[in-house]
Design a protein around this motif. Structure first.
Motif, PDB file in Angstrom:
ATOM      1  N   LYS A 183      22.595  -5.971  24.211  1.00 37.94           N
ATOM      2  CA  LYS A 183      21.159  -6.009  24.489  1.00 37.94           C
ATOM      3  C   LYS A 183      20.690  -7.424  24.803  1.00 37.94           C
ATOM      4  N   SER A 184      20.105  -7.589  25.966  1.00 33.54           N
ATOM      5  CA  SER A 184      19.503  -8.869  26.320  1.00 33.54           C
ATOM      6  C   SER A 184      18.381  -8.607  27.300  1.00 33.54           C
ATOM      7  N   GLY A 185      17.162  -8.861  26.895  1.00 36.03           N
ATOM      8  CA  GLY A 185      16.027  -8.700  27.800  1.00 36.03           C
ATOM      9  C   GLY A 185      15.690  -7.255  28.079  1.00 36.03           C
TER      10      GLY A 185
ATOM     11  N   MET B 154      11.002 -11.638  27.066  1.00 34.23           N
ATOM     12  CA  MET B 154      11.345 -12.940  27.655  1.00 34.23           C
ATOM     13  C   MET B 154      12.076 -13.802  26.628  1.00 34.23           C
ATOM     14  N   HIS B 155      13.077 -14.514  27.119  1.00 34.16           N
ATOM     15  CA  HIS B 155      13.902 -15.347  26.237  1.00 34.16           C
ATOM     16  C   HIS B 155      14.527 -16.461  27.066  1.00 34.16           C
ATOM     17  N   PRO B 156      14.907 -17.547  26.446  1.00 36.75           N
ATOM     18  CA  PRO B 156      15.740 -18.530  27.137  1.00 36.75           C
ATOM     19  C   PRO B 156      17.205 -18.201  26.827  1.00 36.75           C
ATOM     20  N   ASP B 157      18.100 -18.508  27.760  1.00 30.10           N
ATOM     21  CA  ASP B 157      19.527 -18.272  27.506  1.00 30.10           C
ATOM     22  C   ASP B 157      20.136 -19.454  26.767  1.00 30.10           C
ATOM     23  N   ASP B 158      21.247 -19.181  26.135  1.00 32.27           N
ATOM     24  CA  ASP B 158      22.003 -20.226  25.450  1.00 32.27           C
ATOM     25  C   ASP B 158      23.232 -20.508  26.330  1.00 32.27           C
TER      26      ASP B 158
ATOM     27  N   VAL C 260      23.904 -23.450  34.436  1.00 30.95           N
ATOM     28  CA  VAL C 260      22.773 -22.642  34.884  1.00 30.95           C
ATOM     29  C   VAL C 260      23.331 -21.276  35.305  1.00 30.95           C
ATOM     30  N   ARG C 261      22.451 -20.382  35.705  1.00 24.79           N
ATOM     31  CA  ARG C 261      22.954 -19.063  36.097  1.00 24.79           C
ATOM     32  C   ARG C 261      22.518 -18.674  37.500  1.00 24.79           C
ATOM     33  N   ALA C 262      23.419 -17.999  38.182  1.00 22.05           N
ATOM     34  CA  ALA C 262      23.106 -17.454  39.511  1.00 22.05           C
ATOM     35  C   ALA C 262      23.089 -15.933  39.423  1.00 22.05           C
TER      36      ALA C 262
ATOM     37  N   TRP D  16      11.893 -19.378  30.232  1.00 18.81           N
ATOM     38  CA  TRP D  16      11.847 -18.060  29.600  1.00 18.81           C
ATOM     39  C   TRP D  16      11.880 -17.039  30.728  1.00 18.81           C
ATOM     40  N   HIS D  17      12.595 -15.955  30.515  1.00 16.63           N
ATOM     41  CA  HIS D  17      12.743 -15.004  31.611  1.00 16.63           C
ATOM     42  C   HIS D  17      13.041 -13.593  31.119  1.00 16.63           C
ATOM     43  N   ALA D  18      12.674 -12.630  31.942  1.00 15.49           N
ATOM     44  CA  ALA D  18      13.033 -11.220  31.748  1.00 15.49           C
ATOM     45  C   ALA D  18      12.655 -10.507  33.031  1.00 15.49           C
TER      46      ALA D  18
HETATM   47 FE   LIG Z   1      18.745 -14.170  29.888  1.00 12.06          FE
END
Ligand SMILES: [Fe+2]
Length: 215
Positions: A38-40, A113-117, A130-132, A175-177
Motif C-alpha cells: 500500500k502506497s498512496g 499524499m506522502h513524500p517518498d523515502d 528521484v523517480r521517473a 508530497w504526492h498522490a
Molecule cells: Fe510515492
C-alpha cells in the motif's frame, strides 16, 4: 549531507517530458506478479527490479543498500518493453515497479499524499535519487497531485496521466498522490534513478521542446 541534484528539478521539483510514443503491450504489465503493497491508496505493485532480485517491494535499506543498483526479478522476463525503457534512460536505477491503483476520490488522494523515502543510505556526495514515471493506461482525466507543502493547495501542481506520459519527480521533496476517478485500475511504471549527467541527458532529450522544433 550533500548530493548532486539536477537543475531541471530545482525550481518546481518535477518535470513533465514528452509522451513516449512506442506502445507498451498491456499484457506486459497485466500478466506480472503483483504483491500487496500500500502506497498512496488502494495499490498493488509488481516488482521488476528489487534490492537483490527477490519478488518484494521493500526499501533497499532493509537490505543495507541505497535505492540504486536494482536487480531484475522474475517479472522482468514478462515485460521486455518496460526493461528496455528503464535501461534506455542510461542512469543508475534502483527500484523498478509497476503500480496498480484502484479508482479513488480527490479527497482520498489528498489524504494519501506522502513524500517518498528515496535517499536512505545514499552515500554523501553521490547523486540524489528521484523517480521517473511512465503512464501505461490511458487516464487523461486522472492526475498526480504534487505539493511543495502538504497543507498548502497554492503550492500544488497537477500532472495529467494520458498513456505514455513521462515525468520525473523529486518525490522525496514533493508530497504526492494520484487522483484516479476512472472505473478500471490505473497502471504506471515507476523507476528510482540517480541524479547525474546520464539522467540529465535523458531529460534534456525528452523535453517537450526538444521534439517540436521550438527555437
Ligand atoms: Fe510515492
Amino acid at each position: 549531507m550533500t548530493y548532486a541534484k539536477l537543475p531541471a528539478l530545482e525550481q518546481k521539483g518535477f518535470v513533465v517530458l514528452r509522451k513516449y510514443e512506442k506502445p507498451i503491450p498491456p499484457e506486459e504489465y497485466l500478466n506480472m506478479e503483483y504483491v500487496d503493497w500500500k502506497s498512496g491508496g488502494d495499490t498493488n505493485f509488481a516488482p521488476i527490479a528489487s534490492a537483490f532480485g527477490q519478488m518484494e517491494c521493500a526499501g533497499f535499506w532493509d537490505h543495507g543498500k541505497p535505492d540504486k543498483d536494482g536487480m531484475w526479478t522474475d517479472n522482468a522476463k514478462a515485460c521486455p518493453s518496460l526493461v528496455e525503457w528503464t535501461e534506455r534512460v542510461g542512469a543508475r536505477y534502483g527500484r523498478v515497479r509497476t503500480i496498480k491503483l484502484n479508482p479513488n476520490t480527490e479527497e482520498e488522494a489528498i489524504k494519501n499524499m506522502h513524500p517518498d523515502d528515496n535517499n536512505r543510505l545514499n552515500p554523501d556526495g553521490e547523486g540524489w535519487v528521484v523517480r521517473a514515471w511512465l503512464q501505461l493506461t490511458d487516464n487523461p482525466d486522472s492526475y498526480m497531485i504534487v505539493r511543495e507543502d502538504k497543507d498548502d493547495p497554492s503550492s500544488e501542481s497537477r500532472i495529467p496521466l494520458p498513456a505514455g506520459a513521462q515525468f520525473v519527480v523529486d518525490s522525496q521533496r514533493l508530497w504526492h498522490a494520484v487522483y484516479h476517478p476512472g472505473t478500471a485500475p490505473r497502471y504506471a511504471l515507476i523507476v528510482s534513478y540517480e541524479s547525474g549527467p546520464e539522467l540529465e541527458r535523458w531529460i534534456e532529450s525528452e523535453r517537450v521542446e526538444a521534439g517540436v522544433g521550438v527555437s
